[in-house]
Design a protein around this motif. Structure first.
Motif, PDB file in Angstrom:
ATOM      1  N   HIS A   1      34.837 -20.814   1.815  1.00 14.96           N
ATOM      2  CA  HIS A   1      33.776 -19.902   2.253  1.00 14.96           C
ATOM      3  C   HIS A   1      32.552 -20.725   2.602  1.00 14.96           C
ATOM      4  O   HIS A   1      32.239 -21.705   1.919  1.00 14.96           O
ATOM      5  CB  HIS A   1      33.388 -18.918   1.141  1.00 14.96           C
ATOM      6  CG  HIS A   1      34.472 -17.966   0.786  1.00 14.96           C
ATOM      7  ND1 HIS A   1      34.681 -16.802   1.472  1.00 14.96           N
ATOM      8  CD2 HIS A   1      35.414 -18.020  -0.183  1.00 14.96           C
ATOM      9  CE1 HIS A   1      35.706 -16.153   0.946  1.00 14.96           C
ATOM     10  NE2 HIS A   1      36.173 -16.885  -0.060  1.00 14.96           N
TER      11      HIS A   1
ATOM     12  N   ARG B   1      35.217 -23.840  -2.064  1.00 11.43           N
ATOM     13  CA  ARG B   1      36.402 -23.023  -2.363  1.00 11.43           C
ATOM     14  C   ARG B   1      36.074 -22.027  -3.465  1.00 11.43           C
ATOM     15  O   ARG B   1      35.408 -22.356  -4.432  1.00 11.43           O
ATOM     16  CB  ARG B   1      37.562 -23.900  -2.801  1.00 11.43           C
ATOM     17  CG  ARG B   1      38.065 -24.789  -1.700  1.00 11.43           C
ATOM     18  CD  ARG B   1      39.389 -25.462  -2.062  1.00 11.43           C
ATOM     19  NE  ARG B   1      39.755 -26.419  -1.047  1.00 11.43           N
ATOM     20  CZ  ARG B   1      40.357 -26.111   0.104  1.00 11.43           C
ATOM     21  NH1 ARG B   1      40.672 -24.868   0.355  1.00 11.43           N
ATOM     22  NH2 ARG B   1      40.654 -27.045   0.982  1.00 11.43           N
ATOM     23  N   ASP B   2      36.598 -20.808  -3.311  1.00 11.05           N
ATOM     24  CA  ASP B   2      36.427 -19.824  -4.377  1.00 11.05           C
ATOM     25  C   ASP B   2      37.529 -20.011  -5.421  1.00 11.05           C
ATOM     26  O   ASP B   2      38.311 -20.963  -5.341  1.00 11.05           O
ATOM     27  CB  ASP B   2      36.391 -18.394  -3.819  1.00 11.05           C
ATOM     28  CG  ASP B   2      37.706 -17.936  -3.199  1.00 11.05           C
ATOM     29  OD1 ASP B   2      38.760 -18.585  -3.417  1.00 11.05           O
ATOM     30  OD2 ASP B   2      37.691 -16.904  -2.499  1.00 11.05           O
ATOM     31  N   ALA B   3      37.593 -19.128  -6.392  1.00 11.59           N
ATOM     32  CA  ALA B   3      38.558 -19.248  -7.487  1.00 11.59           C
ATOM     33  C   ALA B   3      40.002 -19.242  -6.993  1.00 11.59           C
ATOM     34  O   ALA B   3      40.885 -19.799  -7.642  1.00 11.59           O
ATOM     35  CB  ALA B   3      38.346 -18.115  -8.489  1.00 11.59           C
ATOM     36  N   ARG B   4      40.239 -18.633  -5.834  1.00  8.12           N
ATOM     37  CA  ARG B   4      41.599 -18.601  -5.277  1.00  8.12           C
ATOM     38  C   ARG B   4      41.883 -19.782  -4.366  1.00  8.12           C
ATOM     39  O   ARG B   4      42.974 -19.900  -3.827  1.00  8.12           O
ATOM     40  CB  ARG B   4      41.805 -17.302  -4.498  1.00  8.12           C
ATOM     41  CG  ARG B   4      41.719 -16.058  -5.388  1.00  8.12           C
ATOM     42  CD  ARG B   4      41.781 -14.798  -4.541  1.00  8.12           C
ATOM     43  NE  ARG B   4      40.618 -14.782  -3.648  1.00  8.12           N
ATOM     44  CZ  ARG B   4      40.579 -14.194  -2.442  1.00  8.12           C
ATOM     45  NH1 ARG B   4      41.621 -13.573  -1.986  1.00  8.12           N
ATOM     46  NH2 ARG B   4      39.485 -14.242  -1.711  1.00  8.12           N
ATOM     47  N   GLY B   5      40.893 -20.635  -4.153  1.00 10.15           N
ATOM     48  CA  GLY B   5      41.078 -21.795  -3.291  1.00 10.15           C
ATOM     49  C   GLY B   5      40.745 -21.542  -1.829  1.00 10.15           C
ATOM     50  O   GLY B   5      40.990 -22.385  -0.978  1.00 10.15           O
ATOM     51  N   VAL B   6      40.175 -20.373  -1.540  1.00 11.20           N
ATOM     52  CA  VAL B   6      39.827 -20.015  -0.168  1.00 11.20           C
ATOM     53  C   VAL B   6      38.444 -20.572   0.172  1.00 11.20           C
ATOM     54  O   VAL B   6      37.503 -20.409  -0.603  1.00 11.20           O
ATOM     55  CB  VAL B   6      39.842 -18.475   0.012  1.00 11.20           C
ATOM     56  CG1 VAL B   6      39.405 -18.092   1.415  1.00 11.20           C
ATOM     57  CG2 VAL B   6      41.216 -17.913  -0.316  1.00 11.20           C
TER      58      VAL B   6
END
Length: 103
Positions: free
Chosen positions: A96, A89-94
């Motif tokens: 990848h 998860r990236d910083a926004r929770g998405v």
């Protein structure tokens, strides 16, 4: 029932009933409509949600058959490919993909 058998039976039904067997663009349009119907059934908690998902599957198998795709083999291959992938998860929770087999 395995995917290959379902694909064959669905195709035979299309031929017997005189449904579309050659217009790929039309079949994509009909598939899109079926996805919309399945979404509506889910959103409204209708009792035919499972049937609508089955319709999506049947239109998908028709597209595979029209294009000479063995959907069962492709699904098996894709499951293996997805199993090898790693996601984060990236910083926004998405989510990848960070490693694993290509697209």
């Amino acid at each position: 029932m395995d995917i290959r058998s379902a694909q064959r039976l669905a195709w035979e039904n299309k031929i017997e009933k005189g449904f579309n067997t050659s217009d790929v663009s039309l079949e994509f349009g009909l598939l899109t409509a079926e996805v919309g119907e399945a979404f509506t059934a889910w959103r409204k908690q209708l009792p035919d949600f499972g049937e609508e998902l089955a319709d999506v599957f049947l239109y998908l198998t028709a597209l595979a058959e029209m294009n000479g795709v063995d959907l069962e083999s492709e699904v098996e291959r894709k499951i293996v490919k997805n199993r090898e992938r790693v996601y984060a998860r990236d910083a926004r929770g998405v989510m990848h993909r960070v490693e694993g087999a290509g697209s």
